[in-house]
Design a protein around this motif. Structure first.
Motif, PDB file in Angstrom:
ATOM      1  N   PHE A   1      17.138  26.819 -11.971  1.00 14.34           N
ATOM      2  CA  PHE A   1      18.131  26.505 -11.349  1.00 14.34           C
ATOM      3  C   PHE A   1      17.746  24.892 -10.997  1.00 14.34           C
ATOM      4  N   ASP A   2      18.871  24.361 -10.713  1.00 14.31           N
ATOM      5  CA  ASP A   2      18.928  22.771 -10.799  1.00 14.31           C
ATOM      6  C   ASP A   2      19.406  22.197  -9.558  1.00 14.31           C
ATOM      7  N   ASP A   3      19.916  23.049  -8.672  1.00 16.99           N
ATOM      8  CA  ASP A   3      20.347  22.688  -7.417  1.00 16.99           C
ATOM      9  C   ASP A   3      20.268  23.975  -6.325  1.00 16.99           C
ATOM     10  N   LEU A   4      20.701  23.778  -5.141  1.00 19.69           N
ATOM     11  CA  LEU A   4      20.647  24.677  -4.166  1.00 19.69           C
ATOM     12  C   LEU A   4      21.430  25.740  -4.454  1.00 19.69           C
TER      13      LEU A   4
ATOM     14  N   THR B   1      13.661  19.784   0.125  1.00 19.40           N
ATOM     15  CA  THR B   1      13.761  21.240  -0.069  1.00 19.40           C
ATOM     16  C   THR B   1      13.966  21.809  -1.354  1.00 19.40           C
ATOM     17  N   LEU B   2      14.616  21.199  -2.233  1.00 20.56           N
ATOM     18  CA  LEU B   2      14.840  21.660  -3.514  1.00 20.56           C
ATOM     19  C   LEU B   2      13.527  21.604  -4.363  1.00 20.56           C
ATOM     20  N   ASN B   3      12.946  20.346  -4.277  1.00 18.20           N
ATOM     21  CA  ASN B   3      11.674  20.121  -4.827  1.00 18.20           C
ATOM     22  C   ASN B   3      10.576  21.221  -4.644  1.00 18.20           C
ATOM     23  N   ARG B   4      10.680  21.644  -3.145  1.00 17.65           N
ATOM     24  CA  ARG B   4       9.431  22.638  -2.747  1.00 17.65           C
ATOM     25  C   ARG B   4       9.881  24.048  -3.382  1.00 17.65           C
ATOM     26  N   LEU B   5      11.282  24.272  -3.509  1.00 16.76           N
ATOM     27  CA  LEU B   5      11.684  25.526  -3.811  1.00 16.76           C
ATOM     28  C   LEU B   5      11.232  25.553  -5.438  1.00 16.76           C
ATOM     29  N   LYS B   6      11.316  24.710  -6.115  1.00 14.26           N
ATOM     30  CA  LYS B   6      11.185  24.648  -7.657  1.00 14.26           C
ATOM     31  C   LYS B   6       9.490  24.986  -7.863  1.00 14.26           C
TER      32      LYS B   6
ATOM     33  N   GLN C   1       0.773  -1.283  -0.001  1.00 15.06           N
ATOM     34  CA  GLN C   1      -0.125   0.132   0.004  1.00 15.06           C
ATOM     35  C   GLN C   1       0.809   1.339  -0.029  1.00 15.06           C
ATOM     36  N   THR C   2       1.589   1.467   1.081  1.00 18.89           N
ATOM     37  CA  THR C   2       2.483   2.667   1.111  1.00 18.89           C
ATOM     38  C   THR C   2       3.751   2.356   0.573  1.00 18.89           C
ATOM     39  N   VAL C   3       4.510   3.398  -0.172  1.00 16.61           N
ATOM     40  CA  VAL C   3       5.597   3.452  -0.618  1.00 16.61           C
ATOM     41  C   VAL C   3       6.576   4.797  -0.347  1.00 16.61           C
ATOM     42  N   SER C   4       7.439   4.684   0.306  1.00 21.85           N
ATOM     43  CA  SER C   4       8.368   5.948   0.660  1.00 21.85           C
ATOM     44  C   SER C   4       9.268   6.339  -0.642  1.00 21.85           C
ATOM     45  N   ILE C   5       9.323   7.353  -1.136  1.00 20.94           N
ATOM     46  CA  ILE C   5      10.022   7.841  -2.387  1.00 20.94           C
ATOM     47  C   ILE C   5      11.025   9.131  -2.120  1.00 20.94           C
ATOM     48  N   LEU C   6      12.299   8.903  -2.356  1.00 23.40           N
ATOM     49  CA  LEU C   6      13.368  10.128  -2.180  1.00 23.40           C
ATOM     50  C   LEU C   6      13.865   9.894  -3.551  1.00 23.40           C
ATOM     51  N   ALA C   7      13.072  11.039  -4.425  1.00 30.35           N
ATOM     52  CA  ALA C   7      13.642  11.489  -5.812  1.00 30.35           C
ATOM     53  C   ALA C   7      13.010  12.965  -6.290  1.00 30.35           C
ATOM     54  N   ASP C   8      13.447  13.461  -7.029  1.00 28.53           N
ATOM     55  CA  ASP C   8      12.820  14.808  -7.621  1.00 28.53           C
ATOM     56  C   ASP C   8      11.335  14.571  -8.001  1.00 28.53           C
ATOM     57  N   GLU C   9      10.891  15.379  -8.339  1.00 27.06           N
ATOM     58  CA  GLU C   9       9.390  15.482  -8.813  1.00 27.06           C
ATOM     59  C   GLU C   9       8.898  14.686  -9.886  1.00 27.06           C
ATOM     60  N   THR C  10       9.732  14.857 -10.980  1.00 28.53           N
ATOM     61  CA  THR C  10       9.623  13.958 -12.327  1.00 28.53           C
ATOM     62  C   THR C  10       9.920  12.804 -12.090  1.00 28.53           C
ATOM     63  N   ARG C  11      11.192  12.292 -11.341  1.00 28.44           N
ATOM     64  CA  ARG C  11      11.033  10.685 -11.225  1.00 28.44           C
ATOM     65  C   ARG C  11      10.233  10.195 -10.226  1.00 28.44           C
ATOM     66  N   ALA C  12       9.596  10.939  -9.097  1.00 28.11           N
ATOM     67  CA  ALA C  12       8.614  10.392  -8.060  1.00 28.11           C
ATOM     68  C   ALA C  12       7.580  10.024  -8.858  1.00 28.11           C
TER      69      ALA C  12
ATOM     70  N   ASP D   1      21.065  15.321   5.978  1.00 29.24           N
ATOM     71  CA  ASP D   1      21.186  16.483   5.282  1.00 29.24           C
ATOM     72  C   ASP D   1      20.845  16.201   4.030  1.00 29.24           C
ATOM     73  N   ALA D   2      21.439  15.281   3.194  1.00 22.77           N
ATOM     74  CA  ALA D   2      21.145  15.011   1.967  1.00 22.77           C
ATOM     75  C   ALA D   2      19.714  14.757   1.608  1.00 22.77           C
ATOM     76  N   ALA D   3      18.936  14.079   2.179  1.00 23.78           N
ATOM     77  CA  ALA D   3      17.472  13.708   2.082  1.00 23.78           C
ATOM     78  C   ALA D   3      16.873  14.909   2.303  1.00 23.78           C
ATOM     79  N   ARG D   4      17.044  15.959   3.109  1.00 23.12           N
ATOM     80  CA  ARG D   4      16.050  17.024   3.500  1.00 23.12           C
ATOM     81  C   ARG D   4      16.481  18.138   2.199  1.00 23.12           C
ATOM     82  N   ASP D   5      17.668  17.983   1.676  1.00 24.14           N
ATOM     83  CA  ASP D   5      18.044  18.984   0.703  1.00 24.14           C
ATOM     84  C   ASP D   5      17.108  18.643  -0.584  1.00 24.14           C
ATOM     85  N   VAL D   6      17.106  17.244  -0.967  1.00 25.72           N
ATOM     86  CA  VAL D   6      16.038  16.854  -2.010  1.00 25.72           C
ATOM     87  C   VAL D   6      14.816  17.372  -2.010  1.00 25.72           C
TER      88      VAL D   6
END
Length: 575
Positions: free
Chosen positions: A186-189, A159-164, A66-77, A152-157
């Protein structure tokens, strides 16, 4: 499962981690076969060549997933969730959010239950009346802070999606941002810094009632606030109801973690009315601490305030320092017995000497910050139970914070003082993107005992809270320290800077505690000069005019009519 993991490790075919309290198990396996565990309490880590391989591996279990957790940018997610959904998965969340369900989303376990249960309903007017609730209000739950504990890396991913998302909405719907961001991507922080700063003057010029250009749509419901204008002309702020709620939950989070709880009776002595946000917002924020709220407001007569504090047995206050000091002075001058155990302050400096005075007169045992928040942007920083003074965590799920060099605008590392620039990650009605708040601070290199991974910074005050007199840097702390030793003087003061015969001149005006007072201005002057060797040297060399100290009756210094704050520095020099 644990014994098998130990065997596999001995055979050099895996690894494991067991928590000390035996509450969690993490197993690393070379096999890519999908597995389940007792009560689903084991986390299996497996190596795959690509995420597409994962789709093939879990497909046979699609009926149960049922539930899947995904760490990826919006397009890949979106791509991965579409593939996973095709064979059964129906809920996709960010890392750390699997155990927290939002209203309206599918919930784990419902499929299995549906095979065992038959749902029936009973519809009765008297049962249904009043039960249609708005799911918007939801009390802060410390267990929902999973984002704060991510690496940090997971939070940055995230955050970047939310900024976009925020930038794209602003660019698409707000004329000002459409023009300014036309050729910017922009493609990164790091490349996010290509976006120009937003300044207070932009709000004044491009927001109703003065102008247009920043709002992304016509406001339907919500709030309109106005700044107090302590640091400039007032600015209007527009928020939807959801944006206001999201902000006050974060304010409440800070208060709940740092100081207030269900056993407290908290008097809100922030200023009410005049479209000022703080009184309304912190009333809502206090709800999340479980305390009893006394919405008294600090812009009433001191006699009424003290009466309500005593009558309703307040043991805590949230307000600005100016109001708290006035409460203490009134209590002391009128021989009133009043004990306030907890105090949360914001909006002004609360100097050590003022803290000592509040402890002496009111018996305050616990001080905390209301959080680092501005009317323009909302809740930026908060204190947990392990931070105090000027140290704050960043509300990283609400704001992206930069600390930049005052001259070059380059990002600064730990310990270096710079200007604070913030981007709100949630507000889209009135986007706040790379906004220069007007404060200075510095990043702190520390691991907080609370376990949160969110950044910690030191808030050093307004960027204009340092006065340069003839080359000498004079801060309000010097004046506060000097006047504290005089029993007849209050903690209310103002530094007035002028030019006289082409020389810098500093006058310090201080309020006495009572109408009748002895003129001890010369004694105060000596103490100030003893504390500031720079000021003393400049004065002795004739580089500046002689320091002047003036003592006034209580309430003589002009307060901001909306907030009640005293501007610590009044610089009348013309550039």
């Amino acid at each position: 499962m644990r014994e098998l993991a130990k065997v596999n490790k001995a055979l050099k075919d895996g690894d494991y981690y067991f928590s000390k309290e035996n509450l969690s198990t993490v197993v690393l396996q070379s096999s890519t076969e999908f597995q389940v565990s007792c009560h689903n309490r084991t986390l299996f880590l497996k190596f795959v060549n690509s995420l597409d391989d994962v789709i093939k591996i879990v497909e046979p279990m699609g009926k149960y997933i049922q539930t899947v957790s995904i760490l990826a940018d919006e397009t890949r997610a979106k791509e991965l969730s579409s593939k996973l959904a095709s064979f059964g998965a129906d809920r996709f969340v960010e890392i750390g959010k699997m155990s927290f369900r939002k209203h309206g989303t599918p919930h784990d376990g419902t499929r299995g239950l549906s095979e065992l249960l038959r749902w029936v309903s009973l519809s009765r007017d008297d049962l249904e009346t009043g039960w249609q609730t708005d799911a918007l209000w939801e009390k802060y739950d410390i267990d929902s802070d999973g984002f704060d504990y991510l690496p940090d890396a997971a939070r940055d991913v995230v955050t970047l999606n939310r900024l976009k998302r925020v930038v794209n909405i602003a660019k698409e719907k707000a004329p000002l941002f459409s023009e300014r961001y036309r050729d910017i991507t922009f493609d990164d922080l790091t490349s996010f810094r290509n976006i120009p700063f937003l300044k207070g003057d932009d709000y004044k010029k491009y927001l109703p009632p003065n102008g247009e250009g920043i709002l992304t749509e016509k406001q339907n419901g919500g709030y309109v606030f106005s700044s107090g204008g302590t640091t400039g002309a007032p600015k209007s702020v527009y928020r939807t109801t959801k944006e206001q709620h999201f902000n006050t939950v974060r304010l409440g989070k800070g208060l709940a973690l740092s100081i207030f709880n269900k056993n407290d009776v908290v008097a809100n002595l922030l200023f009410a009315g005049n479209m000022w946000a703080s009184f309304v917002s912190f009333n809502q924020a206090l709800e999340h601490t479980g305390c009893v709220v006394l919405p008294i407001a600090g812009n009433h007569s001191m006699e009424d305030i003290i009466h309500n504090l005593i009558t309703f047995k307040a043991n805590a206050i949230i307000s600005i320092p100016s109001v708290l000091l006035s409460v203490a002075e009134y209590v002391q001058n009128n021989n009133i017995t009043l004990t306030i155990e907890k105090v949360a302050t914001g909006g002004e400096h609360l100097f050590k000497e003022a803290k000592d005075y509040l402890t002496k007169v009111l018996g305050v045992k616990h001080f905390a910050s209301t959080g680092y928040t501005t009317n323009d942007t909302g809740a930026i920083g908060y204190q947990c139970e392990h931070l105090s003074g000027v140290l704050h965590h960043v509300h990283e799920d609400l704001h992206f914070v930069e600390i930049l060099d005052l001259e070059t605008n380059e990002p600064l590392g730990f310990g270096k003082i710079g200007k604070i620039v913030v981007t709100n990650l949630q507000r889209t009605l009135m986007p706040t993107i790379r906004y220069e708040v007007g404060d200075v601070g510095r990043w702190v290199d520390m691991t907080c005992e609370c376990g949160r991974k969110t950044k910690v910074f030191e808030l050093l005050g307004r960027s204009d809270d340092i006065v340069i007199i003839g080359g000498a840097n004079i801060t309000p702390e010097i004046i506060s320290t000097a006047i504290y030793s005089f029993e007849t003087l209050s903690s209310h003061f103002q530094m007035i800077v002028t030019l006289q015969d082409h020389k810098d001149a500093l006058e310090v005006v201080v309020e006495a505690k009572k109408d009748a007072f002895e003129d001890i201005s010369n004694d105060v002057k000596k103490d100030i000069l003893n504390l500031s060797k720079e000021l003393l040297m400049m004065s002795q060399k004739g580089l500046i005019c002689e320091l002047k100290v003036t003592i006034l009756k209580p309430n003589s210094i002009k307060r901001n009519p909306k907030t009640g704050k005293v501007s610590l520095i009044k610089d009348e020099r013309e550039i």
